[in-house]
Design an enzyme around this catalytic site. Sequence first.
Site, PDB file in Angstrom:
ATOM      1  N   TRP A  28       1.702   8.299   6.809  1.00 52.18           N
ATOM      2  CA  TRP A  28       0.480   7.930   6.093  1.00 52.18           C
ATOM      3  C   TRP A  28      -0.543   7.312   7.042  1.00 52.18           C
ATOM      4  O   TRP A  28      -1.732   7.645   6.996  1.00 52.18           O
ATOM      5  CB  TRP A  28       0.826   6.977   4.970  1.00 52.18           C
ATOM      6  CG  TRP A  28      -0.308   6.151   4.431  1.00 52.18           C
ATOM      7  CD1 TRP A  28      -0.339   4.803   4.299  1.00 52.18           C
ATOM      8  CD2 TRP A  28      -1.570   6.614   3.918  1.00 52.18           C
ATOM      9  NE1 TRP A  28      -1.530   4.392   3.756  1.00 52.18           N
ATOM     10  CE2 TRP A  28      -2.301   5.489   3.515  1.00 52.18           C
ATOM     11  CE3 TRP A  28      -2.141   7.881   3.784  1.00 52.18           C
ATOM     12  CZ2 TRP A  28      -3.583   5.570   2.979  1.00 52.18           C
ATOM     13  CZ3 TRP A  28      -3.430   7.967   3.248  1.00 52.18           C
ATOM     14  CH2 TRP A  28      -4.130   6.831   2.850  1.00 52.18           C
TER      15      TRP A  28
ATOM     16  N   HIS B 101       5.073   5.115  -5.828  1.00 53.39           N
ATOM     17  CA  HIS B 101       4.419   3.986  -5.157  1.00 53.39           C
ATOM     18  C   HIS B 101       3.402   3.329  -6.082  1.00 53.39           C
ATOM     19  O   HIS B 101       3.362   2.110  -6.203  1.00 53.39           O
ATOM     20  CB  HIS B 101       3.746   4.456  -3.871  1.00 53.39           C
ATOM     21  CG  HIS B 101       3.083   3.339  -3.115  1.00 53.39           C
ATOM     22  ND1 HIS B 101       3.792   2.297  -2.550  1.00 53.39           N
ATOM     23  CD2 HIS B 101       1.770   3.080  -2.855  1.00 53.39           C
ATOM     24  CE1 HIS B 101       2.957   1.450  -1.961  1.00 53.39           C
ATOM     25  NE2 HIS B 101       1.723   1.896  -2.142  1.00 53.39           N
TER      26      HIS B 101
ATOM     27  N   ASP C 176       1.058  -3.188  -3.252  1.00 57.03           N
ATOM     28  CA  ASP C 176       0.538  -2.618  -2.020  1.00 57.03           C
ATOM     29  C   ASP C 176      -0.281  -3.700  -1.284  1.00 57.03           C
ATOM     30  O   ASP C 176       0.174  -4.821  -1.133  1.00 57.03           O
ATOM     31  CB  ASP C 176      -0.268  -1.359  -2.346  1.00 57.03           C
ATOM     32  CG  ASP C 176      -0.607  -0.521  -1.129  1.00 57.03           C
ATOM     33  OD1 ASP C 176       0.230   0.316  -0.735  1.00 57.03           O
ATOM     34  OD2 ASP C 176      -1.697  -0.699  -0.565  1.00 57.03           O
ATOM     35  N   TRP C 177      -1.488  -3.364  -0.812  1.00 50.63           N
ATOM     36  CA  TRP C 177      -2.317  -4.362  -0.117  1.00 50.63           C
ATOM     37  C   TRP C 177      -2.703  -5.529  -1.016  1.00 50.63           C
ATOM     38  O   TRP C 177      -3.099  -6.590  -0.522  1.00 50.63           O
ATOM     39  CB  TRP C 177      -3.560  -3.687   0.456  1.00 50.63           C
ATOM     40  CG  TRP C 177      -3.426  -3.270   1.887  1.00 50.63           C
ATOM     41  CD1 TRP C 177      -3.081  -2.036   2.355  1.00 50.63           C
ATOM     42  CD2 TRP C 177      -3.631  -4.076   3.052  1.00 50.63           C
ATOM     43  NE1 TRP C 177      -3.054  -2.025   3.729  1.00 50.63           N
ATOM     44  CE2 TRP C 177      -3.399  -3.273   4.184  1.00 50.63           C
ATOM     45  CE3 TRP C 177      -3.988  -5.414   3.249  1.00 50.63           C
ATOM     46  CZ2 TRP C 177      -3.509  -3.745   5.485  1.00 50.63           C
ATOM     47  CZ3 TRP C 177      -4.106  -5.889   4.549  1.00 50.63           C
ATOM     48  CH2 TRP C 177      -3.860  -5.062   5.646  1.00 50.63           C
TER      49      TRP C 177
ATOM     50  N   ASP D  87      11.712   2.706  -8.401  1.00 46.74           N
ATOM     51  CA  ASP D  87      12.884   3.313  -7.772  1.00 46.74           C
ATOM     52  C   ASP D  87      12.550   4.545  -6.930  1.00 46.74           C
ATOM     53  O   ASP D  87      13.444   5.153  -6.347  1.00 46.74           O
ATOM     54  CB  ASP D  87      13.924   3.682  -8.833  1.00 46.74           C
ATOM     55  CG  ASP D  87      13.432   4.755  -9.800  1.00 46.74           C
ATOM     56  OD1 ASP D  87      12.204   4.985  -9.854  1.00 46.74           O
ATOM     57  OD2 ASP D  87      14.264   5.361 -10.504  1.00 46.74           O
TER      58      ASP D  87
END
Length: 301
Positions: free
Chosen positions: A165, A281, A124-125, A249
Amino acid sequence: MAAVHRTDPARREGLPDYPFAPQHVEIVDAELGPLRIHYLDEGPRSAPPVVLLHGEPSWSYLYRHMIPPLADAGLRVLAPDLVGFGFSDKPTSLDVYSYARHVAWLTAWFEAVDPQDVTLFCQDWGGLLGLCVVAGQPRRFARVMAANTALPEGGGEMPEAFAAWRKFAATSEDLPVGQILQGGTVRTLSDAEVAAYDAPFDSLAAKAGARVFPALVPIEPDAPGVAVTRAAWQVLETLEIPFATAFSDQDPVTAGMETIFRERIPGAARAPHRRLAGGGHFLQEDVPDELVEALLAFVRG
């Protein structure tokens, strides 16, 4: 000077599966003054370092199931909380946060702790920021593994899931951090785990960094962060160190992004790439054992 919030460290006590000793380093922001960054440092200090970078709106608690087996395998495991997250200091004004500033804060942490020959794991970030640090200090890193992340540079299409989001983060009256983690995870988190993710965010003001992060992703061509990511890509496209990917996935936000890394970064040709079944995620919650296995094979291979 903008206000900076420091969460009561007592809120760190008793969190499930989080027995790690707190470590802190102080960096200096030209406008805000000193900022304290909280991080974990487990395993032998003289061992090869692995840095685990979290994203939005999580913090180092995300890595609680990966840290012990990595340390037991003989690695030094470092997991910082980004400024504005976890038990690091949190500026309370949305205007304080910018892409370039986050990169500067994270770079300052690397310089203060000064690990060398680093294996970076970023999600992610953690990837949006960590890969910019790699581009700025490539000699510090021995290898990189990117998971469920991206490095946009303006002009791309916004995934529908991310657009929803971003809107939610901008309009929510109170960002429910633990529930957001549950929403991005396949397995069902316990009530105690959800509460643990919430623990450092003890007020609405303490969530400023989490609330603004989605708006900072440089998807639009004129986004301020575009200059940062384009400069990073200029270096990454020459990067020869091994660059692996480990995407899950069941992530609607970053699906397909691993192809970009494999095609554009030379070091990706020298590294293994995995698609992990059963992960959402936040794949650190869903498939931590598989991630540890992949990371150890990468380090040893």
